[in-house]
Design an enzyme around this catalytic site. Structure first.
Site, short mmCIF file in Angstrom:
data_model
loop_
_atom_site.label_atom_id
_atom_site.label_comp_id
_atom_site.label_asym_id
_atom_site.label_seq_id
_atom_site.Cartn_x
_atom_site.Cartn_y
_atom_site.Cartn_z
N ILE A 134 7.36 1.69 2.74
CA ILE A 134 6.35 0.81 2.35
C ILE A 134 6.56 -0.25 2.57
O ILE A 134 7.52 -1.06 2.21
CB ILE A 134 6.22 1.12 0.81
CG1 ILE A 134 5.97 2.69 0.29
CG2 ILE A 134 5.23 0.03 0.15
CD1 ILE A 134 4.91 3.23 0.88
N THR A 135 5.81 -0.99 3.42
CA THR A 135 5.99 -2.36 3.95
C THR A 135 5.83 -3.52 2.96
O THR A 135 4.89 -3.31 2.12
CB THR A 135 4.52 -2.78 4.91
OG1 THR A 135 4.89 -1.87 5.85
CG2 THR A 135 4.87 -4.10 5.69
N PHE A 185 0.89 -1.05 0.24
CA PHE A 185 0.05 0.05 -0.03
C PHE A 185 0.76 1.25 -0.06
O PHE A 185 1.64 1.43 1.15
CB PHE A 185 -0.92 -0.01 1.23
CG PHE A 185 -1.92 1.00 1.54
CD1 PHE A 185 -2.94 1.30 0.46
CD2 PHE A 185 -1.90 2.01 2.45
CE1 PHE A 185 -3.90 2.11 0.72
CE2 PHE A 185 -2.53 3.17 2.62
CZ PHE A 185 -3.81 3.18 1.69
N GLU A 237 -0.27 3.27 10.19
CA GLU A 237 -1.62 3.18 9.96
C GLU A 237 -2.40 4.41 10.81
O GLU A 237 -3.44 4.14 11.30
CB GLU A 237 -2.19 1.83 10.14
CG GLU A 237 -1.54 0.79 9.38
CD GLU A 237 -2.38 -0.35 8.98
OE1 GLU A 237 -3.70 -0.33 9.16
OE2 GLU A 237 -2.05 -1.47 8.69
N THR A 239 -0.68 7.72 13.31
CA THR A 239 -0.06 7.89 14.70
C THR A 239 -1.40 7.78 15.77
O THR A 239 -2.54 8.32 15.35
CB THR A 239 0.55 9.30 14.70
OG1 THR A 239 -0.09 10.38 14.41
CG2 THR A 239 1.63 9.24 13.47
N SER A 240 -0.69 7.92 16.96
CA SER A 240 -1.65 8.19 18.16
C SER A 240 -2.25 9.59 17.95
O SER A 240 -3.54 9.73 18.26
CB SER A 240 -1.15 8.02 19.48
OG SER A 240 -0.75 6.54 19.62
N GLY A 270 2.94 12.34 5.13
CA GLY A 270 2.83 11.33 6.28
C GLY A 270 1.43 11.42 6.97
O GLY A 270 0.60 10.78 6.47
#
Length: 383
Positions: A156-157, A122, A363, A365-366, A130
């Site tokens: 990118i994972t 993705f 996915e 940030t907090s 970001g």
């Protein structure tokens, strides 16, 4: 396909045994080698882990959200690098296609994704996009029956293993923000697409992230996901499900750390008795157990709401926010309970301490979760 409770229980038990017997014994090896053995990857494919959320008509298991979360709890009980092998196929790398793809797109790609023959990625994050994900600069210029993609994506994972990328690119340069962004399915062997070297990371060795470069990459119009300008909509709906999955993994990791901490506290002796009999150690164990229990309840509640067809944007953000922060606190307490043994590599506690830090970042940030939660609260109040 909705599995009955007995079948779901059997699947969860099967995954739990696989984690305990095959994955946990090689955690240190994976971290040292920065690679998951191919034999393990093959077993993951055979178990159907690459297709957990892919519709059954394309060869997947098509789990409900609740069943997916229960499986993710078990996967969280080992190094997160193992889940990362297929995490993009289960979540953000494939769900855009599942939710918004045409019949032709689904028939072309989903069977390979479900089997693990195709690994997905993705591509949203960029150097200047970001948390501000609508600030995408990668461009997609229409040229007849193609779009020409130019730009670069960061962190990118699974990019180095992927055969298919879901890419967010700006189709309307005059339209700033989310409305100018569209989503595309881009194949790995497209001329002009190149992958950077895997980044050196703080944790999760064995899982890889890379930069992805698009140098005038031609993408057929039929590979656009949804309509022009709907890319941000695709991304946000994909992330709703993905955030709940990540929250589930956080719960699983926390439960693993709590079990390890409890076992150590009952065995390790100081001042003539097990350290678990000292009240300050008990307080840390109790806090960790309570927080993990609360996170698990949040995840399951949100999952059941989604399975009933309700929007869970707020609930997914809340679960991901709380669970990712929670597992960081649990990991910190685990190091404290283990003391010096938690700081050295032998027990693996310091590895988990590093591994879980990313959960508060990717996915969303907090801080982004907080914004989403408050925005949804105010939206509901105005309705």
């Amino acid at each position: 396909m909705a599995y009955d409770s007995d079948t779901t229980d059997e699947l969860v038990s099967l995954v739990a045994r696989f984690v305990a017997e095959k994955l946990r014994p090689i955690e240190a090896q994976v971290a040292e080698d920065d690679a998951v053995p191919e034999a393990i990857v093959t077993q993951m494919k055979e178990l159907g882990l690459y297709g957990l959320t892919i519709p059954a008509e394309y060869g997947g298991l098509e789990l409900s959200m609740e069943a997916e979360c229960r499986v993710a709890f078990e996967l969280g009980r080992t190094s997160p690098a193992f889940r990362s092998c297929f995490g993009t196929n289960v979540g953000i790398g494939a769900q855009g296609l599942v939710m918004f793809g045409t019949q032709a797109q689904k028939q072309k790609y989903l069977p390979g994704i479900a089997s693990g023959e195709i690994v997905t990625s993705f591509c949203l994050t960029e150097a200047e996009a970001g948390s501000d994900s609508a600030a995408v600069q990668t461009s997609a210029r229409r040229d007849g029956d193609y779009y020409i993609l130019t730009g670069a994506k960061r962190y990118i994972t699974n990019a180095n293993k992927a055969g298919l990328f879901t890419v967010m690119a700006r189709t309307n340069p005059d339209q700033k923000g989310a409305r100018g962004v569209s989503a595309f399915l881009v194949e790995r062997d497209s001329p002009g697409l190149t992958i950077g070297k895997p980044e050196k990371k703080m944790g999760q060795q064995g899982a890889h992230i890379c930069e992805v470069y698009f140098d005038a990459v031609k993408v057929p119009v039929e590979n656009r996901l949804g309509e022009e300008g709907e890319g941000f909509k695709v991304a946000m709906q994909v992330l709703d499900r993905g955030r709940l999955h990540i929250a589930s993994v956080c719960v699983g990791v926390a439960e693993r750390l709590i079990a390890d901490s409890l076992a150590y506290a009952m065995e390790r002796q100081q001042f003539g008795k097990p350290i678990g009999e000292h009240q300050l150690i008990q307080a840390m164990l109790a806090d960790s157990k309570t927080e993990a229990y609360a996170a698990k309840a949040m995840v399951l509640d949100a999952a059941r709401l989604r399975d009933r067809g309700q929007s869970i944007t707020l609930e997914a953000a809340a679960a991901k926010y709380y669970a990712s922060e929670m597992v960081g606190r649990v990991a910190d307490r685990a190091v404290q309970i283990f003391g010096g043994a938690g700081y050295v590599a032998d027990y693996g506690i310091e590895r988990f301490y590093r591994d879980v830090r990313i959960f508060r970042i990717y996915e969303g940030t907090s801080q982004i979760q907080q914004i989403v939660i408050a925005r949804e609260m105010m939206k509901a109040a105005k309705a």
